[in-house]
Design a protein around this motif. Structure first.
Motif, PDB file in Angstrom:
ATOM      1  N   ASN A 278       0.834  -1.205   0.000  1.00 40.50           N
ATOM      2  CA  ASN A 278       0.000   0.000   0.000  1.00 40.50           C
ATOM      3  C   ASN A 278       0.869   1.256   0.000  1.00 40.50           C
TER       4      ASN A 278
ATOM      5  N   SER B 229       2.886   1.627  -3.276  1.00 38.53           N
ATOM      6  CA  SER B 229       2.021   2.117  -4.347  1.00 38.53           C
ATOM      7  C   SER B 229       1.869   3.630  -4.259  1.00 38.53           C
ATOM      8  N   ASP B 230       1.702   4.147  -3.037  1.00 38.47           N
ATOM      9  CA  ASP B 230       1.615   5.599  -2.850  1.00 38.47           C
ATOM     10  C   ASP B 230       2.879   6.294  -3.337  1.00 38.47           C
TER      11      ASP B 230
ATOM     12  N   TRP C 175      -3.662   4.044   7.946  1.00 40.76           N
ATOM     13  CA  TRP C 175      -4.161   3.933   6.584  1.00 40.76           C
ATOM     14  C   TRP C 175      -4.384   5.338   6.009  1.00 40.76           C
TER      15      TRP C 175
END
Length: 448
Positions: A263, A266-267, A344
């Motif tokens: 995650n 990917s950012d 998150w």
């Protein structure tokens, strides 16, 4: 065209082929019982039939020209050396590894490890336990390193974007190729329905494979410029504020956090690739309604204050920026200096909101913030209703009005896959009608 009118010839032939095989096998077995000689011959015929079918299936996924689909002998491979650096020569598409030959044993290993992900930390581990786990996993994390395949990244990107692209699009896929399903394919399909001359780069090691090539082949066969390429993360962050962060992570002295590392990566990759090349980044859970190529230096608001009409939260699921835009430098600096692997969205949508909040009054950056209707016309809480078939006259009117509003005011529609992935697209729903109007192949519309 309605989804009922579009169908796959392959989907029609598949059951027929299976039926034909079963029918042939049944007739042979029936005759075997009556004749010992025929029994031996028939058994050999059945085994040959099965083997030949398997052989042809396997042959079709080995060595192939990525543009023409021409099959090459499985014992031959083509390689073209690439000069390192920003000006490195482009690699021939024929040499790309998407169609590299694989042995039966290699394919078996690939299938067995398809669902294994070294980027997912142990559940409820302490910081010390997680860091110890991460240090053990570091040798497996190919995504953090440059290797023989990823070092071709820049040359392959240049070759793709040398195809007279009307726009450069990027998506990032760090999950398995197996999980790149009908919804993700529809996103890519709808992109080319609005921008047929655009070029799409999918940064993904799993899709940069024979399996990924098979998934994208229907679009490649129609002449669309889409390519999955294994990213070179050290190259992407080189000479950016995120380069020291990656060095620290690879040292094993940084807590990667409790949220799966893919995650966070990917950012980072989406910011870095926009900085290096410029263009349009999008997540893989969108339906494209209008051409985005006319937009520049833009991002979308996910929510606004109804009284002041000022945005309250931005979202980085759609970002459109010129190459080396200064705000991308600010994004990368914010990522490196405030990284938090336990919250998150901290390194994603909250990051772009924090940075633009600081510079929102600074005209130097010259950024357009679009209202929610542009990219996020339906809130994630309400997205499920778009998948439902109208049951009453009131439902039908609502569906007609909603479809008209979205079609008029929106460039894309975010499907919020975490919320909607398991929902079936029901026939006659807003989603089914929207997709049917904005797709080229339109297969598997009703599959989850």
């Amino acid at each position: 065209m309605s989804p009922q009118k579009k169908f796959s010839v392959r989907s029609m032939l598949g059951p027929f082929r299976r039926m034909s095989k079963k029918s042939l096998t049944y007739r042979l077995i029936s005759r075997m019982a009556k004749s010992p000689v025929l029994s031996t011959i028939s058994l050999a015929a059945i085994l040959f039939f099965i083997y030949a079918d398997s052989l042809m299936s396997n042959l079709s996924i080995h060595n192939a020209n990525i543009k023409t689909g021409e099959i090459f002998p499985s014992t031959q491979t083509q390689t073209t050396p690439v000069v390192e650096g920003e000006g490195q020569a482009a690699t021939s598409l024929n040499s790309l590894p998407v169609a590299a030959a694989t042995t039966i044993q290699e394919r078996k290993i690939e299938e067995e490890t398809e669902n294994e992900d070294p980027l997912i930390p142990p559940f409820k581990a302490s910081v010390d336990e997680r860091m110890e786990w991460f240090r053990r996993k570091l040798p497996e994390l190919e995504i953090l390193k440059s290797n023989e395949l990823s070092e071709r990244f820049h040359g392959r990107v240049l070759e793709l974007f040398n195809n007279k692209c009307s726009a450069q699009f990027f998506m990032v896929w760090l999950s398995t190729a197996q999980s790149f399903g009908p919804r993700e394919f529809l996103a890519v399909d709808s992109l080319f329905s609005t921008t047929p001359d655009g070029c799409l780069l999918i940064l993904s090691s799993s899709m940069d494979s024979p399996k990924g090539y098979r998934i994208l082949k229907p679009l490649i066969d129609r002449g669309f410029n889409v390519l999955a390429v294994t990213p070179d993360l050290p190259f992407l962050v080189k000479n950016t504020p995120a380069e020291p962060w990656l060095d620290d992570l690879k040292s094993g002295n940084m807590d990667p956090g409790s949220i799966p590392l893919f995650n966070h990566l990917s950012d980072l990759i989406r910011l870095a690739v926009l900085y290096k090349y410029g263009g349009v980044y999008l997540d893989t859970d969108f339906i494209f309604l209008k051409d985005l190529s006319g937009l520049r230096n833009a991002i979308g608001a996910q929510s606004i204050n109804q009284q002041t009409k000022k945005w309250t939260r931005l979202n980085g699921a759609v970002m459109i920026f010129d190459i080396h835009h200064p705000v991308l430098v600010e994004f990368l600096r914010e990522y490196a200096t405030t990284f938090n692997g336990n919250r998150w969205g901290h390194n994603g949508p909250y990051l772009v909101s924090r940075v633009l909040e600081r510079i929102r009054e600074n005209p130097e950056y010259n950024i357009t913030v679009f209202p929610p209707k542009a990219f996020y016309p339906v809130d994630w809480i309400k997205i499920a209703k778009l998948f439902k078939k109208p049951e009453t006259e009131a439902d039908s009117k609502w569906a007609d009005d909603t479809l008209a509003d979205i079609s008029n005011d929106s460039y894309v529609v975010h499907l919020w896959n975490k919320r909607s992935r398991e929902l079936k697209i029901e026939e006659g729903s807003v989603m089914a009608r929207m997709i049917a109007e904005h797709c080229n192949i339109c297969e598997n519309i009703y599959d989850p």
